[in-house]
Design a protein around this motif. Sequence first.
Motif, PDB file in Angstrom:
ATOM      1  N   GLY A   1       0.909  -1.099   0.004  1.00 30.10           N
ATOM      2  CA  GLY A   1       0.217  -0.069   0.187  1.00 30.10           C
ATOM      3  C   GLY A   1       0.902   1.243   0.058  1.00 30.10           C
ATOM      4  O   GLY A   1       2.012   1.326   0.573  1.00 30.10           O
ATOM      5  N   ASP A   2       0.264   2.309  -0.529  1.00 25.37           N
ATOM      6  CA  ASP A   2       0.895   3.753  -0.780  1.00 25.37           C
ATOM      7  C   ASP A   2      -0.452   4.474  -0.503  1.00 25.37           C
ATOM      8  O   ASP A   2      -1.239   4.496  -1.402  1.00 25.37           O
ATOM      9  CB  ASP A   2       1.590   3.926  -2.055  1.00 25.37           C
ATOM     10  N   LEU A   3      -0.510   5.069   0.606  1.00 24.79           N
ATOM     11  CA  LEU A   3      -1.368   5.959   1.211  1.00 24.79           C
ATOM     12  C   LEU A   3      -1.400   7.507   0.691  1.00 24.79           C
ATOM     13  O   LEU A   3      -2.031   8.450   1.269  1.00 24.79           O
ATOM     14  CB  LEU A   3      -1.966   5.634   2.481  1.00 24.79           C
ATOM     15  N   GLY A   4      -0.281   7.748   0.007  1.00 27.34           N
ATOM     16  CA  GLY A   4      -0.007   8.942  -0.357  1.00 27.34           C
ATOM     17  C   GLY A   4       0.122  10.150   0.679  1.00 27.34           C
ATOM     18  O   GLY A   4       0.878   9.678   1.451  1.00 27.34           O
ATOM     19  N   PRO A   5      -0.609  10.916   0.611  1.00 21.43           N
ATOM     20  CA  PRO A   5      -0.482  12.389   1.745  1.00 21.43           C
ATOM     21  C   PRO A   5      -0.711  11.979   3.080  1.00 21.43           C
ATOM     22  O   PRO A   5      -0.218  12.458   3.936  1.00 21.43           O
ATOM     23  CB  PRO A   5      -1.110  13.351   0.992  1.00 21.43           C
TER      24      PRO A   5
END
Length: 157
Positions: A66-70
């Motif tokens: 996962g990459d949850l950005g900001p």
Amino acid sequence: MRRVVLLGRGGAGKSTFATRLGAALDLPVVELDALFWLPDLAPMPAERWAEVQEQLAGESRWILDGDLGPYDVLKPRLEKADTVVVLDFPLWRCAWRALRRGKENRAFWHWLVTYRRRALPVVDAALAEHAKHATVHRLRSPRAVEGFLSRVDQAPT
């Protein structure tokens, strides 16, 4: 590879890649999106998210997908990872995949479109600071993904 962090822009195929890598390495896969977003689709508070990741990363074997950005707090999982894979696919490919999978909100599309300019530098800085000990793989195409998975499948266990 026993503790793998998987990052990349939405629509890059992180979850599919994580599932395939988990099967190849016999590692449990944790989809972070499923844990992070609260029932009303509000983001989990950063302090609580860091605590959740500390618990997850405390295990001996995993793939954290996962990459949850900001909203993300990368430090807890990067510090424990031995391997980081960044799926750095072009915008057009990720946008096409995101369109095919269904509706996304405006914030998602903003993150998707600005990922290379805004989010990726944050990811790279976090890697430099918290994942110095990890092997980092930046895969830029489906062919690179297939090559990586092929090498994993052929590696002695």
